[in-house]
Design a protein around this motif. Structure first.
Motif, PDB file in Angstrom:
ATOM      1  N   PRO A 189      36.533  38.958  38.844  1.00 23.77           N
ATOM      2  CA  PRO A 189      36.094  38.897  40.244  1.00 23.77           C
ATOM      3  C   PRO A 189      36.156  37.507  40.856  1.00 23.77           C
ATOM      4  CG  PRO A 189      34.603  40.279  38.967  1.00 23.77           C
ATOM      5  CD  PRO A 189      35.546  39.645  37.988  1.00 23.77           C
ATOM      6  N   ALA A 197      31.593  43.370  41.476  1.00 22.99           N
ATOM      7  CA  ALA A 197      32.846  44.075  41.218  1.00 22.99           C
ATOM      8  C   ALA A 197      32.663  45.452  40.592  1.00 22.99           C
ATOM      9  CB  ALA A 197      33.730  43.226  40.314  1.00 22.99           C
ATOM     10  N   LEU A 208      40.553  45.803  39.710  1.00 18.85           N
ATOM     11  CA  LEU A 208      40.526  45.517  41.132  1.00 18.85           C
ATOM     12  C   LEU A 208      41.883  45.094  41.673  1.00 18.85           C
ATOM     13  CD1 LEU A 208      37.170  43.547  41.304  1.00 18.85           C
ATOM     14  CD2 LEU A 208      37.571  45.911  41.999  1.00 18.85           C
TER      15      LEU A 208
END
Length: 403
Positions: A120, A161, A166
């Motif tokens: 993240p 996150a 992601l």
């Protein structure tokens, strides 16, 4: 097509099993295909409505064999996360968000920069480099779930996150909408040759959809240009005939693709029934089955909207809620699909699936619809109350952006 149309079925679809069999009628046989891990509720509903088979959705070849053994002549789905599986069964390839962006950029259809995040904290240098903002979402995310728009270092500080892999994309601002709808993005719905636009209400923090409106209030020339851009995106992705939901941001010198979904857009079929007396669900089934003859446009006799009223981002439980009957008496309300009650949990991370009220509205024109949309948002803002993780009162300000 010989044999029934196989439909991969799961929750969170743009057409429910009931809507699918209703649209199919007596003349288009359908075969429901469920994952062998499907919960009993969905299994019971599907099996009561149409012939149903079960397969392992983690095994595309196995699914194809089950569908072939049942004699189905084509396969489709109305569930976003199953689009890649349906494509593999058809011997096609439907790209995930990462590959989509790569192909769109390579074809010159998009200029948006993107990156897969291993951690993240990688968001911070991206925000510094890209400047305008970063949209972060799961690579396989749907319905605004776990999606963030990060525009300042403080936003990044608040970013959590979760367990997902992601995908980050550069945020691009679109041209503001009309006076009756300030959102800077919209979607194009493509069902075979049929194409039309869907307006959007402004987002709720951190990046949640809150409402859709039909027909679009954008000028016809803008819509025609956006439809052409959507077609260029489909060509770049190698998409075949079918139904697609393409989200875009109109720009000054060019339009930008947000994402392309390989299925009928959510709420679209019902909106077309309410506003234009057109069965878009049936058109989508016909296109999937290989039939032709769909119209290129539809005529809207009134404006319609669906509101997905969001709880505040910090809310974790509903402490006060309106009753369904009172909502049904608000100006222009056509239907109240859901209104969640006091004591129920809520969590913004579920995206639009966590809307605490889902309400359909109608208006004679865009202005009347927008006035009714804002009136309902203000009413819901006053009628709902929420508490946070530790029982503290939590308030939201989403309706304020509608002004």
């Amino acid at each position: 097509m010989t044999g029934p149309l196989a439909v991969l079925v799961a929750d969170r679809a743009s057409l429910t099993p009931v809507e699918i069999v209703t649209a199919a009628g007596d003349d288009l046989p359908v075969l429901f295909v469920l994952d062998h891990r499907t919960d009993d509720r969905l299994r019971t509903v599907a099996e009561a409505l149409a012939p149903t088979v079960h397969a392992d959705f983690a095994d595309a070849e196995g699914c194809a064999a089950v569908i072939a053994a049942a004699g189905a002549g084509a396969v489709t789905t109305f569930t976003d996360r199953l689009c890649p599986l349906a494509a593999r069964i058809r011997r096609e390839r439907w790209p995930d968000k990462e590959e989509q962006r790569r192909r769109l950029v390579a074809a010159g259809v998009s200029r948006v920069r993107s990156a897969v995040l291993d951690h993240p904290e990688q968001v911070r240098p991206l925000l510094a480099e890209w400047g305008g903002g970063v949209v972060v979402k799961p690579v396989d995310g749907v319905a605004s779930a776990h999606t963030w728009l990060l525009r300042t270092p403080a936003d990044v500080d608040a970013f959590t996150a979760g367990p997902h892999r992601l995908f980050a994309e550069e945020f691009v601002a679109g041209l503001p909408g009309t006076a009756s709808l300030p959102a800077d993005y919209l979607s194009v719905e493509l069902v075979g040759p049929l194409a039309f636009g869907t307006d959007r209400a402004p987002l709720a923090a951190p990046c949640r959809e809150t409402g859709l409106m039909w027909p679009t209030s954008r000028p016809e020339s803008v819509v025609a240009r956006l439809v052409a851009t959507a077609g260029e995106a489909l060509a770049a992705l190698g998409a075949g005939p079918g139904s697609y939901h393409v989200e875009l941001k109109p720009g000054v010198d060019r339009d930008e693709i947000i994402e392309v979904n390989g299925r009928l857009g959510g709420f679209v079929a019902r909106a077309a029934r309410y506003g234009a007396d057109v069965d878009v669900g049936r058109l989508a089934l016909d296109v999937a089955a290989g039939a032709s003859g769909a119209p290129a446009s539809i005529a809207w006799r009134r404006c319609v909207a669906v509101m997905l009223f969001p709880a505040p981002q910090g809310a974790r439980r509903i402490s006060r809620a309106p009753d369904r009957r009172s909502l049904g008496r608000r100006p222009g309300v056509l239907a109240v699909d859901e209104v969640r009650g006091a004591g129920e949990p809520c969590d913004w991370r579920r995206g639009t699936d966590d809307a605490v009220a889902t309400v359909w509205l109608a208006g004679a024109d865009h202005r009347e619809l927008w006035d009714r949309f804002r009136d309902l948002a203000d009413h819901l803002h006053a009628a709902f109350a929420f508490t946070g993780e530790h029982g503290e009162a939590v308030t939201g300000d989403w309706p304020a952006c509608l002004r």
